[in-house]
Design an enzyme around this catalytic site. Structure first.
Site, short mmCIF file in Angstrom:
data_model
loop_
_atom_site.label_atom_id
_atom_site.label_comp_id
_atom_site.label_asym_id
_atom_site.label_seq_id
_atom_site.Cartn_x
_atom_site.Cartn_y
_atom_site.Cartn_z
N CYS A 1 69.31 64.85 36.08
CA CYS A 1 69.42 65.12 34.66
C CYS A 1 69.47 66.63 34.45
O CYS A 1 68.86 67.39 35.18
CB CYS A 1 68.26 64.56 33.84
SG CYS A 1 68.07 62.79 33.99
N ARG B 1 74.40 67.13 37.66
CA ARG B 1 73.04 66.62 37.86
C ARG B 1 72.89 65.17 37.41
O ARG B 1 71.88 64.52 37.69
CB ARG B 1 72.03 67.47 37.07
CG ARG B 1 72.04 68.92 37.47
CD ARG B 1 71.08 69.70 36.60
NE ARG B 1 69.70 69.35 36.89
CZ ARG B 1 68.94 69.95 37.78
NH1 ARG B 1 69.43 70.95 38.48
NH2 ARG B 1 67.70 69.58 37.97
N TRP C 1 70.96 61.01 34.46
CA TRP C 1 71.13 60.18 35.66
C TRP C 1 69.96 59.21 35.61
O TRP C 1 68.81 59.61 35.78
CB TRP C 1 71.07 61.06 36.92
CG TRP C 1 71.43 60.35 38.18
CD1 TRP C 1 72.68 60.26 38.74
CD2 TRP C 1 70.55 59.69 39.10
NE1 TRP C 1 72.62 59.56 39.92
CE2 TRP C 1 71.33 59.20 40.17
CE3 TRP C 1 69.17 59.44 39.11
CZ2 TRP C 1 70.79 58.50 41.25
CZ3 TRP C 1 68.63 58.73 40.17
CH2 TRP C 1 69.43 58.27 41.22
N ASN D 1 63.86 66.20 32.05
CA ASN D 1 64.35 66.00 33.42
C ASN D 1 63.13 65.79 34.29
O ASN D 1 62.18 66.57 34.22
CB ASN D 1 65.13 67.27 33.84
CG ASN D 1 65.34 67.34 35.34
OD1 ASN D 1 65.50 66.33 36.00
ND2 ASN D 1 65.33 68.55 35.87
N GLY D 2 63.13 64.73 35.10
CA GLY D 2 61.99 64.48 35.98
C GLY D 2 61.49 63.06 35.80
O GLY D 2 62.16 62.23 35.20
N GLU E 1 78.91 64.83 59.40
CA GLU E 1 79.22 65.47 58.13
C GLU E 1 80.62 65.10 57.64
O GLU E 1 80.84 64.85 56.45
CB GLU E 1 79.06 66.99 58.27
CG GLU E 1 79.39 67.81 57.04
CD GLU E 1 78.59 67.47 55.79
OE1 GLU E 1 77.62 66.70 55.87
OE2 GLU E 1 78.99 67.95 54.71
N LYS F 1 81.24 63.28 54.09
CA LYS F 1 82.14 63.82 53.05
C LYS F 1 83.13 62.76 52.61
O LYS F 1 83.37 62.55 51.44
CB LYS F 1 82.92 65.04 53.58
CG LYS F 1 82.17 66.34 53.68
CD LYS F 1 81.95 67.06 52.37
CE LYS F 1 80.66 66.77 51.72
NZ LYS F 1 79.40 67.07 52.24
N GLU G 1 81.41 59.88 50.57
CA GLU G 1 80.85 60.16 49.25
C GLU G 1 81.91 60.39 48.18
O GLU G 1 81.69 60.03 47.03
CB GLU G 1 79.79 61.27 49.22
CG GLU G 1 80.03 62.52 49.94
CD GLU G 1 78.88 63.54 49.92
OE1 GLU G 1 77.82 63.34 49.32
OE2 GLU G 1 79.08 64.59 50.53
N HIS H 1 78.84 52.38 73.61
CA HIS H 1 77.68 51.51 73.40
C HIS H 1 77.79 50.71 72.10
O HIS H 1 76.78 50.25 71.58
CB HIS H 1 76.40 52.35 73.39
CG HIS H 1 76.17 53.05 74.68
ND1 HIS H 1 75.91 52.39 75.86
CD2 HIS H 1 76.19 54.37 75.00
CE1 HIS H 1 75.78 53.27 76.85
NE2 HIS H 1 75.94 54.48 76.35
N LYS I 1 74.04 65.70 42.36
CA LYS I 1 73.94 66.81 43.30
C LYS I 1 72.49 67.13 43.64
O LYS I 1 72.16 67.51 44.75
CB LYS I 1 74.62 68.05 42.71
CG LYS I 1 74.64 69.20 43.69
CD LYS I 1 75.73 70.16 43.40
CE LYS I 1 75.92 71.11 44.56
NZ LYS I 1 76.43 70.46 45.76
C1 G6P Z 1 72.32 64.99 47.26
C2 G6P Z 1 73.68 65.67 47.21
C3 G6P Z 1 74.09 66.10 48.61
C4 G6P Z 1 73.01 66.96 49.23
C5 G6P Z 1 71.65 66.26 49.24
C6 G6P Z 1 70.53 67.20 49.64
O1 G6P Z 1 72.43 63.76 47.89
O2 G6P Z 1 74.65 64.80 46.65
O3 G6P Z 1 75.30 66.85 48.54
O4 G6P Z 1 73.36 67.27 50.54
O5 G6P Z 1 71.35 65.81 47.92
O6 G6P Z 1 70.42 68.21 48.68
P1 G6P Z 1 69.79 69.64 48.93
O7 G6P Z 1 69.90 70.31 47.59
O8 G6P Z 1 68.38 69.42 49.34
O9 G6P Z 1 70.58 70.32 49.97
#
Ligand code: G6P
Length: 610
Positions: A2, A27, A74, A98-99, A483, A487, A490, A506, A605
């Site tokens: 949020c 957010r 969110w 927020n929280g 990674e 990517k 997501e 395996h 994010k």
């Molecule tokens: C969320 C974001 C990711 C990020 C992860 C950790 O899932 O969508 O992109 O890698 O949080 O976030 P941080 O701010 O701790 O790197």
């Protein structure tokens, strides 16, 4: 999660708030709302869906007034709906939050027993009712009422509150969740992060946990957790407003991919001395003696940052020769991880706010371990908790899928490995010089890689219809395979798995067939021959291969459908390079599918819930 924004000044508040929310939409984006004081009372407009829906409603029904608060949500408590969207109102009070309020059930029952009727399922509405009741009970104004109300809350919150009887005032409070105050000329703002306020001011005040602040056009008054007036210094933030703009790119993610040369260069700037083969991470608060006494490094992180931490482990063990553990923030607590006073716990987090990583840091601190934050957001929760920080300097990252912060984290972790290696006397100066030299060349090599983006886009068109994609890598390329897969899943919603190439036999080998593209990271590094054999195993089962290979590696032509060339570079820095085309690949697949790349479904994010 949020995002919240508040404005008090002389301009019309609603457009400024919507603009601030636009920058905070990463957010959360399931609903949004705004409350403006029009001089007579508080007017509220809320809408389900992305911010543009709210903006449209406001076009038809503009809100006049120069004081207001806004929110992008969110969902945690209560599904996304207009009723659950913020602001929440009780009597003369409107609140955005927020929280998570952890004692919301008990408070809700208490308020219900006192005759309060709720109009939403949220924990936030409770705050509005508590503030209202404190006003009724004789609080000396909104500031006092909010101070008394938040004393009843446990959990994490950042809130902004408007009151009908105090036009020209916003009261803000924080505990655990971020809240920044922006001090403009004749105007005052608050927001969940710096970029939301940057187009108005670069003068910021960071509130401390437990602070309650009263914002007026002409000034700021802060009460500390002890309810006494508190002085919080103004700081000049050197992020420029244009850094938070798309700057001609179709999406923030694409812009941020292209910003990686600068993100890495900025993270290195002033921290290394090539002539002396040394690193000077002055802010880490760990002198050479303490570095020498370390018994173990324990990396904690989530998501993309976890993959950076996995790369960091290879470096810390091979370069600094210190035993290193990597753990997901969310697992630390539940497997009863052990920490010791001679551990260095490195918390890697772009936002510095991720709840699972924070919880892990708290566990480590309680056991007496020293904590180092590798974070991108100044003064965020994790650097505040840590004993020292090594900030990445990637600038604001807006796209939900992390890119430039990942490579900046890698740069910071490699600097840390060299620093520890030198401090512990296990890394010869010549080797340190080679590593640092290679690292300094990364920005220009990234630049070359980005010049081939059109080719990666062409490869992406071949993957658009794939239902599953396998990513393989060995050694330092294994975390990059993870990674690359993350990517892709997501933002393109294609199922993708990253695997250590050596593990393919395996299990995943059973999946290989002509419909399963396999992306193999196979630069000419120490693992080259072995990875090449894995490619052959895929080919033998008619799996189509997309290879990431070192420029000039002609043998790759016979083995793969597509080759993405990587500049020749020392093994140690390859992860900073190989990840770039994988980011582009995911981007172009998602864009080709018409997805909302910067705000993928269900994600946020900054994940401030466990
Ligand atoms: C969320 C974001 C990711 C990020 C992860 C950790 O899932 O969508 O992109 O890698 O949080 O976030 P941080 O701010 O701790 O790197």
């Amino acid at each position: 999660m949020c995002g919240i924004v508040g404005y008090v000044g002389e301009s019309s508040a609603a457009p400024i708030i919507v603009e601030g929310l636009r920058r905070l939409e990463y957010r959360g984006y399931d609903s949004a709302g705004i409350a403006v004081h029009d001089g007579h009372g508080v007017q509220v407009v809320r809408a389900l869906g992305k911010l543009r829906v709210l903006a449209k409603v406001l076009e038809d029904r503009p809100l006049a007034g120069t004081t207001g608060i806004g929110h992008t949500r969110w969902a945690t408590h209560g599904r996304p709906s207009e009723e659950n969207a913020h602001p929440h109102v009780a009597g003369p009070v409107a609140v955005v939050h927020n929280g998570i309020i952890e004692n919301h059930r008990a408070l809700r029952q208490e308020l219900a027993r006192a005759g309060v009727a709720f109009s939403s399922d949220t924990d936030t509405e409770i705050i509005a009712h508590l503030v209202h009741r404190e006003l009724q009970a004789g609080a000396a104004g909104l500031l006092d009422a909010v101070r008394r109300a938040v004393a009843r809350l446990s959990g994490a919150y950042a809130i902004a509150v408007l009151g009908r009887d105090e036009p020209g005032v916003i009261v803000a409070a924080r505990q655990g969740s971020p809240l920044v105050i922006g001090c403009g000329e004749g105007e005052m703002l608050c927001g969940s992060d710096i970029p939301a306020l940057l187009s108005h001011t670069q003068q910021m005040v960071f509130l401390e946990d437990g602070d309650v602040a009263e914002l007026r056009a002409g000034g700021l008054r802060v009460l500390g957790a002890d309810a006494k007036p508190a002085l919080r210094p103004r700081r000049h933030i050197d992020w420029s407003p244009v850094m938070a703009e798309r700057g001609g790119y179709k999406h923030f993610m694409l812009k941020e991919i292209h910003e990686q040369p600068e993100a890495v260069a900025a993270t290195l700037r002033g921290r290394l001395d090539l002539d002396a083969s040394s690193v000077h991470p002055s802010e880490i608060g760990l002198g050479p003696e303490a570095a020498g006494a370390l018994r173990r490094v324990y990396l904690v992180a989530c998501g993309t940052s976890f993959h950076a931490a996995l790369v960091g482990r290879y470096w810390l063990e091979s370069i600094a020769q210190v035993p290193t553990v990597v753990e997901l923030g969310s697992e630390v607590r539940y497997r009863g991880a052990l920490f010791f006073p001679d551990d260095l716990v490195v918390a890697v987090s772009q936002s510095g706010e991720t709840a699972d990583t924070i919880a892990a840091v708290q566990t480590a601190k309680a056991a007496g371990a020293r904590v180092l934050a590798v974070a991108n957001v100044l003064d965020s929760a994790i650097p505040r908790l840590a004993h020292g920080s090594l900030y990445t300097r990637a600038g604001p990252e807006i796209g939900v899928a992390s890119t430039k912060c990942f490579t900046a984290q890698l740069a910071a972790l490699l600097l840390l490995a060299v620093y520890l290696g030198r401090s512990r006397g296990v890394l010869p100066a010549e080797r340190a010089a080679e590593i640092l030299q290679a690292l300094c060349e990364v920005p220009s090599q990234m630049h070359d890689l980005l010049g081939d983006a059109d080719y990666v886009r062409a490869v992406a068109t071949r993957l658009v219809h794939a239902r599953h994609v396998l990513f393989l890598g060995r050694g330092l390329s294994f975390p990059i395979a993870l990674e690359g897969a993350l990517k892709l899943k997501e933002i393109s919603y294609v199922h993708a798995e990253g695997y250590a190439a050596g593990e393919m036999k395996h299990g995943p080998i059973a999946l290989i067939e002509p419909e399963l593209p396999v992306v193999v990271i196979c630069p000419q590094d120490a693992a080259y021959d072995k990875t090449l054999s894995n490619i052959q195993e895929v080919r033998a089962r008619e799996g189509p291969v997309v290879a990431l290979a070192t420029k000039g590696d002609e043998s790759m032509h016979d083995l793969s459908e597509h080759i993405i060339w990587i500049p020749r570079a020392p093994d140690v820095v390859l992860p900073l390079l190989t990840v770039v085309p994988l980011q582009l690949l995911a981007y172009y697949v998602a864009d080709r599918k018409g997805h909302d790349v910067d705000q993928p479904r269900n994600l946020a994010k900054t994940v401030t819930v466990e």
